[in-house]
Design a protein around this motif. Structure first.
Motif, PDB file in Angstrom:
ATOM      1  N   GLN A   1       0.828  -1.206   0.000  1.00 41.55           N
ATOM      2  CA  GLN A   1       0.000   0.000   0.000  1.00 41.55           C
ATOM      3  C   GLN A   1       0.861   1.254   0.000  1.00 41.55           C
ATOM      4  O   GLN A   1       0.602   2.208  -0.741  1.00 41.55           O
TER       5      GLN A   1
ATOM      6  N   ARG B   1      -4.919  -0.166  -6.117  1.00 42.49           N
ATOM      7  CA  ARG B   1      -5.656  -0.566  -4.937  1.00 42.49           C
ATOM      8  C   ARG B   1      -5.072  -1.864  -4.392  1.00 42.49           C
ATOM      9  O   ARG B   1      -4.656  -2.728  -5.163  1.00 42.49           O
TER      10      ARG B   1
ATOM     11  N   LEU C   1      -6.476   0.227   3.144  1.00 37.10           N
ATOM     12  CA  LEU C   1      -6.307  -1.145   2.697  1.00 37.10           C
ATOM     13  C   LEU C   1      -7.622  -1.888   2.916  1.00 37.10           C
ATOM     14  O   LEU C   1      -8.258  -1.713   3.957  1.00 37.10           O
TER      15      LEU C   1
END
Length: 749
Positions: A615, A623, A670
Motif C-alpha cells: 500500500q 488498490r 487497505l
C-alpha cells in the motif's frame, strides 16, 4: 432544524467522518476543500463542489441526527451508509433494498432496519419518505419499545419546501466559496472506493462505443447474436463475462431505439424498447452492475433495465414478504450455506435419538452420510442430497409435516432425476430430517430462498400470471454468475418471459471453475446423484467461450491456470467445465506471483506487513487488498491488525456480503476481507493469507481440498498486477497447494 445533504455530499461526509470523526458542530465555510456547510431557513446544508440546482436532497430530522452522531464512529458510519444507500434507491422507484433490511412500504413512506443486525440490539427502524423529484426525507426512528407502524405517521411537509428554497441559497454561497478555494490535492496514499474495485474496474472509464473497438471476436459474436436460442457465455475470472452481459443488454436497447428512430415509433415510447431483466446472485453485485450501466450508457436508456438479485423477484412482482418473516441468509448462496448447516444439525439430532430404529435398512451411502463426521465427504454429500430433496420434492410436491405426510412421501414414485433415496428407510430418514429442519425455521421466523423461489414458481404457473405475462414479463433475461443458481432457481427463468410459446431469450454467464455444489461441499458434481437440467425446456442452448482474460497479467494467469488444472476432481465435471483460456497481452508489468512460507503463528502478522508495504509503495490509481482464504484466516488477520496497533481508519474490514457498501466511502485504506466476500471485486495488488487454522475450517479429505482450492482460486483471481501468498512452511494443507506451484515455476519465493 433539518440536516440536508445531497447525493454527492453525503458520501464525502461519511468518508471524512469515518476517519476524522463525526462532528456535532461544524462552522460555516469550506470543509476539506470539497464540502461547503451553511445554514439557511432553519436547515443545515452540506453542499458538494460538484452539486448543481438539480441535485437530489437527503433530509434528516435534527433529533435523529443528534442520535446518530452521538454514537460511536462505527455506529454513525453504518447509520449514514444506510441513509445513503436508501436515498439512492428512493430516487429511482420502485425502491429495492437488500431483503435483510426488512423493508416495509406504505404509499410514499418506507420503513427499514437502520443498522446491521449485529449492531441493532434495539431494532431501530427508519421511517423515511420518497419526495417528488427524487428527494428523500428520514423523519423518525422507531425501536422495539415503540414499534409505531408507518401508516400512523402524520408528517408536516412545510419544512421540505423551506429546505428546497434554502438549498438554492446555500448553493449560490457554495459556488462563490468554491471559486475562491483551490481543490485540495489528492493524497499520495492509494485510495479504495467501490467504483474502482467494483463497477469501475469493469467499465474502466469507457463508454459503450469506446468498448466496442476493444472487444474480442468472441465478445463481438455475443453482441451480434440474434438470441433465437438461449445463449450461454463461459469464461474464467477476468474474461469479461459481466462486462459482456452489460454491453449486450445496452446493445439490444440501442438497436431497438434505432429501429424506432427510423420512423416506426417514438423512441421514448416504453412499449418499443424491450423489457430487460438482469439477474445477479447478490445485492452487492446488483449495485455494481447498476453503477456499470450508468458509466457505460451513452443514451440514457439503462434505466429501462431491471437489475436485481433473483431472491428479490417475488417482492418485485408481488410486493414484500410479511414483516414477521425473514429470508435465511444474505443472498441465495449464503442462504444455501445456512441450509446445509441446519440440515447437518438435524442429522446429528436424529443420529443421537431415533437413528438406531431404522439404521440397518438404509442404503449404504445414506448410512455413511449419517455416521461420518460433519466435515466428511459422505456427510456433505448427504446434506446436499437432502437440500435438493427438500426443494425439488418436499416443497414442489407440497409434502408438509402433517400426520399422513410420511406415508404420502414414502409412496411417491421416484423418478430418474431425483436423489437416489431408494428404500423406505432412506425416505423415513429424509422425512425426519425435514421435520426437524422446518421446525428450526419456524421457531426462528425464517424462510429459505428455495421456499421463496418455490412460492414464486407456483404463482408464475397460475392462470393469473399467464393473463398478465405479456405486459409484465420480460423480452430478454440476462443472468450473471449462472453457475451459482440451483435447478429450482434456473427453472424460474423461462416463466418470466413475455411469450410462453417461444424459446426464452436468455443470456447466461458462468465461470467454469466454480458451481454452487462445489462451493457448498467441495465435491465433484457427478459424485452426488443423477441430475437433470430443467432450465431450458424448448430450443437449443448455444455456448460461446470467452477465451481471453483481461483482468490480470500473464504470470498471474499462468498461476491461476495451474490452480485450475490441479483441482482434485475425482470425476470429470462435464462439458460445461472443460475450458481453455489465454491471457490478454495488454498488461505491461509482468511480475511473477510470490510465495512466503512462514511459521503458522506468524501468518497473519506477515500478511498484514506485506499488505501495508504494498500500500505504501502503490500509486494513486492502484488498490491493495489483504484476503484471508477463509473466515478463520480473516479472524487471525483482524487480531494481528489490533495487536499491531493499526488505526481502523487505515483499513476497511469487510466481513460479510452486506459490508461491501463500505467501499463507497473508504479512501486511503487497505481493504481486508475473506475470499467469499471478495467475489466481484478486483485490485491492483493482492496479498493472500491461508492455512492459519491448519485447514480445520475445511475439514479433511478430497472434498476439503476442493473447497480450499475453490476459495484460494477466488482470492487469487482478484489480483490484476501482483500477487503475494503467505502460507505455512510445514508440509501438507495450504502450504502444499502453494508448494506445487513453486515446483512448477509459476510462483517464486
Amino acid at each position: 432544524m433539518l440536516i440536508a445533504f445531497t447525493q454527492s455530499s453525503l458520501p464525502k461526509y461519511i468518508e471524512h467522518g469515518r476517519t476524522e470523526g463525526f462532528q456535532t458542530n461544524i462552522k460555516e465555510g469550506i470543509s476539506g476543500g470539497d464540502l461547503f456547510v451553511s445554514e439557511e431557513r432553519d436547515c443545515r446544508f452540506f453542499v458538494h463542489r460538484d452539486d448543481n440546482k438539480d441535485s437530489k436532497l437527503i433530509l434528516v430530522s435534527d433529533w435523529c441526527w443528534d442520535l446518530i452522531i452521538q454514537n460511536t464512529t462505527e455506529m454513525a458510519t453504518r447509520f449514514l451508509e444506510r441513509i445513503d444507500r436508501a436515498s439512492r434507491a428512493m430516487a429511482q422507484p420502485p425502491v429495492s433494498l437488500p431483503h435483510q433490511w426488512s423493508k416495509f412500504s406504505h404509499e410514499n413512506l418506507l420503513a427499514f432496519f437502520a443498522l446491521p443486525r449485529s449492531l441493532n440490539q434495539d431494532s431501530l427502524r427508519w421511517v423515511a419518505e420518497s419526495i417528488q423529484g427524487g428527494h428523500a426525507a428520514f423523519w423518525a426512528l422507531t425501536d422495539r419499545d415503540d414499534p409505531k407502524p408507518i401508516q400512523s405517521f402524520k408528517i408536516d411537509h412545510a419544512p421540505v419546501g423551506d429546505a428546497k428554497l434554502g438549498y438554492h441559497q446555500a448553493l449560490e454561497e457554495a459556488i462563490q466559496a468554491f471559486a475562491g478555494v483551490k481543490q485540495r490535492p489528492q493524497q499520495l496514499q492509494p485510495s479504495i472506493d467501490l467504483m474502482r474495485v467494483g463497477a469501475g474496474s469493469v467499465a474502466r472509464e469507457r463508454s459503450y462505443s469506446e468498448w466496442i473497438t476493444h472487444l474480442t471476436d468472441a465478445q463481438q459474436n455475443i453482441l451480434e447474436n440474434p438470441l433465437t436460442d438461449p445463449l450461454k457465455i463461459r469464461g474464467v475470472a477476468g474474461s469479461g463475462k459481466t462486462l459482456t452481459l452489460e454491453l449486450k443488454a445496452l446493445h439490444e436497447l440501442y438497436k431497438a431505439a434505432e429501429v424506432a428512430s427510423d420512423g416506426q415509433a417514438a423512441a421514448s415510447d416504453g412499449a418499443i424498447l424491450p423489457r430487460i431483466l438482469f439477474l445477479t446472485h447478490s445485492w452487492s453485485m446488483a449495485e455494481q452492475v447498476e453503477e456499470s450501466f450508468r458509466r457505460l450508457d451513452e443514451r440514457g436508456l439503462s434505466s429501462e433495465i431491471d437489475v436485481m438479485p433473483l431472491i428479490y423477484l417475488k417482492e418485485w412482482l408481488q410486493g414484500p414478504l410479511s414483516s414477521e418473516v425473514e429470508v435465511l441468509g444474505e443472498d441465495s448462496l449464503d442462504g444455501k450455506q445456512q441450509q446445509m448447516r441446519l440440515i447437518s444439525e438435524a442429522i446429528e439430532h436424529i443420529k443421537a435419538s431415533t437413528w438406531a430404529s431404522y439404521r440397518a435398512n438404509t442404503s449404504e451411502w445414506v448410512r455413511r452420510g449419517v455416521e461420518t463426521g460433519r466435515d466428511g465427504a459422505e456427510h456433505l454429500r448427504l446434506c446436499w442430497a437432502l437440500l435438493r430433496e427438500f426443494a425439488e420434492v418436499f416443497d414442489s410436491r407440497e409434502i408438509k409435516t402433517l400426520p399422513n405426510a410420511l406415508q404420502k412421501y414414502i409412496d411417491l414414485p421416484r423418478e430418474s432425476w431425483m436423489v437416489p433415496l431408494e428404500n423406505k428407510a432412506d425416505r423415513e430418514l429424509s422425512f425426519r430430517v425435514y421435520k426437524h429442519y422446518v421446525r428450526q425455521l419456524v421457531e426462528e421466523g425464517l424462510v429459505t430462498t428455495d421456499q421463496v423461489v418455490d412460492d414464486l414458481k407456483r404463482d408464475l404457473e397460475k392462470y393469473e400470471w399467464n393473463a398478465i405475462r405479456a405486459g409484465r414479463g420480460y423480452d430478454i433475461i440476462f443472468v450473471d454468475e449462472f453457475h451459482l443458481f440451483s435447478d429450482p432457481e434456473r427453472y424460474l427463468l423461462h416463466l418470466l418471459t413475455r411469450e410462453a410459446e417461444r424459446p426464452p431469450r436468455l443470456v447466461m454467464a458462468m465461470d467454469p471453475s466454480q458451481s454452487v455444489f462445489l462451493l457448498l461441499t467441495g465435491l465433484a458434481e457427478s459424485e452426488i446423484s443423477r441430475t437433470t437440467s430443467s432450465m431450458v425446456q424448448r430450443g437449443q442452448t448455444k455456448s460461446i467461450d470467452l477465451n481471453t482474460t483481461h483482468r490480470f497479467t500473464e504470470p498471474i494467469f499462468n498461476f491461476l491456470r495451474f490452480l485450475h488444472a490441479q483441482m482434485p476432481n475425482v470425476v470429470e465435471l462435464g462439458h460445461d467445465w472443460v475450458y481453455n483460456a489465454i491471457p490478454s497481452t495488454s498488461k505491461t508489468k509482468q511480475i511473477l506471483p510470490r510465495a512466503r512460507f512462514v511459521d503458522r503463528q506468524n501468518l497473519a502478522e506477515s500478511g498484514v506487513a506485506e499488505a501495508f508495504a504494498l500500500q505504501n509503495s502503490s500509486t494513486q490509481e492502484q488498490r491493495v487488498a489483504l484476503i484471508g482464504v477463509g473466515n478463520s484466516e480473516l479472524e487471525e488477520i483482524r487480531k494481528a491488525l489490533k495487536d499491531m496497533g493499526s488505526a481502523s481508519s487505515s483499513y476497511v474490514l469487510i466481513d460479510g456480503r452486506d459490508e461491501i457498501e463500505q467501499l463507497r466511502y473508504s479512501r486511503r485504506a487497505l481493504i481486508v476481507t475473506a475470499a467469499e466476500y471478495a467475489a466481484g471485486l478486483q485490485f491492483s495488488h493482492v496479498v493472500i493469507v491461508g492455512g492459519t487454522s491448519g485447514n480445520q475450517e475445511y475439514g479433511h479429505g478430497t472434498s476439503a481440498m476442493r473447497a480450499l482450492y475453490s476459495q484460494f482460486y477466488l482470492a487469487a483471481s482478484r489480483a490484476e498486477e501482483s500477487l503475494i501468498v503467505v502460507a505455512p512452511q510445514e508440509q501438507g494443507g495450504f502450504g502444499e497447494v502453494l508448494g506445487k506451484a513453486v515446483e512448477a515455476d509459476v510462483v517464486v519465493t
